[in-house]
Motif scaffolding. Structure first.
Motif, short mmCIF file in Angstrom:
data_model
loop_
_atom_site.label_atom_id
_atom_site.label_comp_id
_atom_site.label_asym_id
_atom_site.label_seq_id
_atom_site.Cartn_x
_atom_site.Cartn_y
_atom_site.Cartn_z
N LEU A 181 28.62 37.63 34.33
CA LEU A 181 29.60 38.18 35.25
C LEU A 181 30.87 38.50 34.46
O LEU A 181 31.47 37.61 33.86
N ILE A 182 31.27 39.77 34.48
CA ILE A 182 32.47 40.22 33.80
C ILE A 182 33.53 40.53 34.84
O ILE A 182 33.33 41.39 35.71
N VAL A 183 34.66 39.83 34.77
CA VAL A 183 35.73 39.99 35.76
C VAL A 183 36.95 40.62 35.09
O VAL A 183 37.49 40.07 34.13
N HIS A 189 39.30 43.07 42.71
CA HIS A 189 38.52 42.12 41.90
C HIS A 189 38.52 40.71 42.51
O HIS A 189 37.51 40.01 42.44
N GLU A 190 39.62 40.28 43.11
CA GLU A 190 39.66 38.94 43.68
C GLU A 190 38.75 38.85 44.91
O GLU A 190 38.07 37.85 45.12
N ARG A 191 38.76 39.90 45.73
CA ARG A 191 37.88 39.93 46.90
C ARG A 191 36.42 39.91 46.47
O ARG A 191 35.59 39.17 47.03
N LEU A 329 23.25 46.84 34.34
CA LEU A 329 24.59 46.84 34.90
C LEU A 329 24.56 47.00 36.42
O LEU A 329 23.93 47.92 36.94
N VAL A 330 25.26 46.10 37.12
CA VAL A 330 25.31 46.11 38.58
C VAL A 330 26.75 45.89 39.02
O VAL A 330 27.44 45.01 38.50
N ASN A 331 27.19 46.68 40.00
CA ASN A 331 28.53 46.50 40.55
C ASN A 331 28.58 45.21 41.37
O ASN A 331 27.69 44.93 42.18
N GLY A 332 29.63 44.43 41.19
CA GLY A 332 29.75 43.14 41.86
C GLY A 332 29.76 43.24 43.37
O GLY A 332 29.27 42.33 44.06
N ASP A 333 30.31 44.31 43.92
CA ASP A 333 30.34 44.46 45.38
C ASP A 333 28.93 44.57 45.95
O ASP A 333 28.66 44.11 47.06
N VAL A 334 28.03 45.20 45.19
CA VAL A 334 26.64 45.32 45.64
C VAL A 334 25.98 43.94 45.69
O VAL A 334 25.28 43.60 46.66
N VAL A 335 26.21 43.14 44.66
CA VAL A 335 25.64 41.79 44.63
C VAL A 335 26.24 40.93 45.74
O VAL A 335 25.54 40.18 46.42
N ALA A 336 27.56 41.05 45.94
CA ALA A 336 28.23 40.26 46.97
C ALA A 336 27.66 40.58 48.35
O ALA A 336 27.55 39.69 49.20
#
Length: 394
Positions: A181-183, A189-191, A329-336
């Motif tokens: 996980l790359i932040v 980003h916090e959400r 590569l996957v966007n974090g919003d998709v995983v969330a």
């Protein structure tokens, strides 16, 4: 005396129910014939325009520009052709709030609720829209020509890094076969990081904080494994959290912030590259060391970024690093979204499962705790429990 006298039936303008889509896109699902839609959609797309047309909305108020000049988009033309009134660069009055679901009046780019003006913008005419479209088309071609030249030059120069991994530092943290996980401290980003709590708990990914993204990780109770970026923009306590610190460096080895790291008494390694984007370097590092999946929070690249980017020099690195990561590569919003269950449904299911398991255990123990049949043993156990409770209140 009010500056905006109350409306009478004879006064000009159009009336419609306001759908406030600024706070939630879900309001678009409630669109009905004659509605006045309030959105934030610069360079509105054909898909969104068609949704509004299908709903037979009367007007669209956009807090952005329908065409910014970044891309030649057809959405605004579609809306005008459908006789939808367009108002752009809308500003909301500080003293008033939109009342979603209430009837408002729109007149000459101004939106009224009763006698109060709650928003105002510039009504869009066909002539301006056509001129903006032509300008955007010409501008996009110029940017793409500049980008193609920069991309070829950058790719040729940095081929040893992106093809063979030359210069990528070795790290003690094992990444082979693990999720990463790359932040980065970017939009939302916090959400996104909060939404990834379930993913982090389930898979224990390698946590990489990029620039101030490392502070975001620490702020939400996580300990980064790696920190990549300029340390001068990262909190001292975060830098001291125990993570391996990696400094982006010029090809000659000079690294911004090295003196700051030395003053803090923290060890660091350098990552020499032409790119000065710590996010791009983090992507390349994770892929090179065998990460099975790379999730990003606060960082994305899409078609609009390529077409409309003002900084053409940064694009080649961003594009190459993402091509290097490929389908990992996957966007974090998709995983969330995979871990988001509306209305607490997931918590309810877990609670129900716990009750079922507890009952099964009780039946298994009670049904075999005696010399009689399972049913008789259960009755005897229940009677014993009842007598015990009665004794408590005597």
């Amino acid at each position: 005396m009010s500056l905006f006298p109350k409306k009478t039936a004879a006064e000009p303008g159009v009336q419609g129910t306001v759908r406030d889509c600024l706070r939630s896109d879900r309001a678009l699902n409630k669109l009905a014939e004659g509605d006045i839609v309030v959105i934030d959609a610069p360079d509105i797309t054909r898909v969104l325009a068609q949704r509004i047309i299908d709903a037979k909305a009367k007007a669209v108020l956009n807090t952005g520009a329908f065409t910014t000049g970044a891309v030649p988009n057809f959405g605004p033309q579609m809306l005008l052709d459908a006789d939808v009134i367009l108002v752009e660069n809308v500003e909301l009055a500080e003293s008033a709030k939109l009342r979603d679901g209430k009837v408002h009046r729109l007149y000459e780019g101004k939106l009224y609720l009763g006698d109060r003006r709650v928003a105002a913008g510039d009504e869009v005419a066909l002539e301006k829209l056509s001129a903006d479209f032509d300008e955007a088309r010409t501008s996009m071609v110029d940017r793409l020509e500049a980008f193609s030249g920069n991309f070829v030059e950058f790719a040729a120069t940095e081929a040893p890094l992106y093809v063979d991994g030359l210069g990528i530092p070795d790290v003690e943290t094992p990444l082979e076969g693990r999720k990463v996980l790359i932040v980065r401290a970017g939009e939302g980003h916090e959400r996104t990081l909060k939404g990834l709590k379930g993913f982090i708990g389930e898979f224990d990914p390698v946590l990489i904080g990029v620039d101030a993204g490392a502070d975001a990780l620490v702020g939400q109770g996580y300990e980064p494994d790696l920190i990549i970026g300029d340390p001068e923009g990262i909190g001292a306590e975060t830098l001291r959290c125990g993570a391996r610190v990696i400094l982006p460096a010029d090809p000659d080895g000079h690294a911004q912030g090295l003196e700051h790291i030395q003053d803090l008494g923290i060890g660091a390694m350098t990552f020499p590259a032409l790119s000065d984007s710590a996010t791009d370097l983090a992507l390349v590092l994770a892929d090179h060391h065998g990460a099975s999946m790379i999730v990003t929070a606060g960082s994305s690249l899409d078609q609009g970024d390529v077409y409309g980017a003002a900084d053409q020099q940064a694009l080649p690195s961003a594009l190459l690093s993402r091509l290097k990561a490929g389908d990992k590569l996957v966007n974090g919003d998709v995983v969330a979204d995979l871990y988001r269950v509306e209305g607490g449904g997931l918590r309810f299911m877990w609670a129900l499962l716990a009750i079922i398991v507890a009952l099964a255990v009780i039946f298994a123990i009670a049904g075999t705790a005696g010399d009689g049949s399972v049913g008789e043993n259960l009755v005897d156990t229940w009677n014993s429990i009842a007598l015990w409770f009665q004794g408590l209140f005597k």
